[in-house]
Design an enzyme around this catalytic site. Sequence first.
Site, short mmCIF file in Angstrom:
data_model
loop_
_atom_site.label_atom_id
_atom_site.label_comp_id
_atom_site.label_asym_id
_atom_site.label_seq_id
_atom_site.Cartn_x
_atom_site.Cartn_y
_atom_site.Cartn_z
N LYS A 121 0.86 -1.19 0.00
CA LYS A 121 0.00 0.00 0.00
C LYS A 121 0.88 1.22 0.00
CE LYS A 121 -4.52 0.52 0.17
NZ LYS A 121 -5.48 -0.54 -0.22
N1 GLU Z 1 -7.08 -0.06 -3.30
C1 GLU Z 1 -7.87 -1.20 -3.66
C2 GLU Z 1 -7.98 -2.17 -2.49
O1 GLU Z 1 -7.85 -1.77 -1.35
C3 GLU Z 1 -7.38 -1.86 -4.93
C4 GLU Z 1 -6.01 -2.41 -4.91
C5 GLU Z 1 -5.53 -2.88 -6.27
O2 GLU Z 1 -6.32 -2.97 -7.19
O3 GLU Z 1 -4.35 -3.17 -6.36
O4 GLU Z 1 -8.29 -3.32 -2.65
#
Ligand code: GLU
Length: 431
Positions: A121
Site C-alpha cells: 500500500k
Molecule cells: N485499493 C484497492 C484495495 O484496497 C485496490 C487495490 C488494487 O487494485 O491493487 O483493494
Amino acid sequence: MGAPTLLERETHMADVRESSNPYENAIQQLDTVAAHIGLDPDIHEVLKYPQRELTVHFPVKLDNGSTRVYTGYRVQHNLSRGPAKGGIRYSPRTDIDEVRALAMWMTWKCAIVNIPFGGAKGGVLCDPRTLSPAESERLTRRYASEIDLLIGPNTDIPAPDMGTNAQTMAWIMDTYSMHHGHTYPAVVTGKPVAIGGSEGRVDATGRGVYIVAREASKRMGMDLKGATVAVQGFGNVGGVAARILHEHGAKIVAVCDAFGGLHNPDGLNIPELMECQRNDGTLTTHAGGDPIGAMELLELPVDILVPAALENQITAANARRIQAKLVVEGANGPTTPVADRILHDRGVVVMPDVLANAGGVIVSYFEWVQDLQSYFWAENEVNVRMEQMMLRAYQEVVAIADRDNIDMRTAAYVIGVQRVADATKLRGIYP
Ligand code: GLU
C-alpha cells in the site's frame, strides 16, 4: 462497554482489545487466526512485519509559487506469492501504521481470492480536495519518482485507493515510463482504458460488494429485492455498490459522502443522487431525504449495512447498537476486532473487507495480465471472470466458517494466512 459476553470470556481465540491504530488491529486479527490454526510461531513472527517500508519527503511547487514538502509512504508487506499489489491513498489522515495495516490486508486479500500477488500500500499525507489538477499532477509525478525504486510490473504494482483515481494512475504510469525508456502499462492498474486500463475496473470493487451482499443474503434467507440498505460512503466503492444494489431491487434508505448524508425510509433515488454528486460535488444538496450523519447512518434499522468509507467506524462504542443483520465491508478495516466479537456474538454476519471488496484487485489482476499480453478483453468477459473468482472465494470462506463455527473474517483469514504461510514455508527462509 458492558460485561464481557460468553464469547469474549471463553473464546479459544487470542484476546483482543480496542485500538484505533489500524496496524495494531491488523496484528490482532492475525494473532486470532494464528491461534485458531496453530500457525508455526516462526512464520507468525515473519507475517507480523512488513517486509519493506519506504518513507519519502518531497517538495512540490504549488500554483502560488511557493514550495511545500509532502510526506509519502510505500509499504510492501509480503512478497511470497508474487509481486506486491495495492493502492495508493491521498489523505490528510494517513500515516505509516495505516499504510502498514492496509498493506497487510492486501496480502490476505490477494491470497483469499487466490491471485498471484503479495500485499502493498502507499499513501501521501495531503488533502486531495485542496490541490488543483496541476498541483495534483506535480505531487503525483514527484511521489512516483520517489517510489520508483520499489515499483515496477514485476515488483510492485500500485492502483487507486481513497483520494486517487484513473488519472493519478495515468501520471504514475507516464512518470515511470519516462524514467525507464519506454511505455510500461503494467506498472499500475486502474488506469484509463485508453492507455491500457481494463474494462470493468472502475465498477469492479462495488460490483464485488454487490455479489457478496447477494450471496450472503441468499444464505441468510433474505430477499435482496426490497431489502433495506444503508451505505456509508458514496465514492468509487460505496457509490457503485449502492447503484448496483439499487439496480437489483434493494432499497437504499441512506447514503452519505464526506459532507453529510441523506436518509429516506422509502428509498433513495440513487441515479439522481449520482447526478447530483457529479453536478454539485456532493449528494447533500439533493432534496430526496432528510439529513443524517455518517455515524448515525450505521445504526439505522436496516437489513444490510455497507461501510464503504474509512477505518474504525464500527467499534466497541457502537457495535451493540448496529441493527443490520448483515454487514458487507466495502472499506478496508471499518470494523475493529472488539466490534467483530460483539457483532458475531449478537448474530450479525460480517462479510469482511478482504473478501467483500476484493473485486477491485481481482480486476486489477486482469488488467495486469491484459497489459503484459497486450491483449484486451470485453467488459462482459471481465465481469464474468471476476464473478467466478469472487464466488469461489466466497464459497471457500463460508465452508471454513461452517466447518469451524467461526466468523467470516476469521474464516477468510484461515484461507489467506494459510496460503501465505504455505508459500513462505515452501520457499524457505533466505539465505
Ligand atoms: N485499493 C484497492 C484495495 O484496497 C485496490 C487495490 C488494487 O487494485 O491493487 O483493494
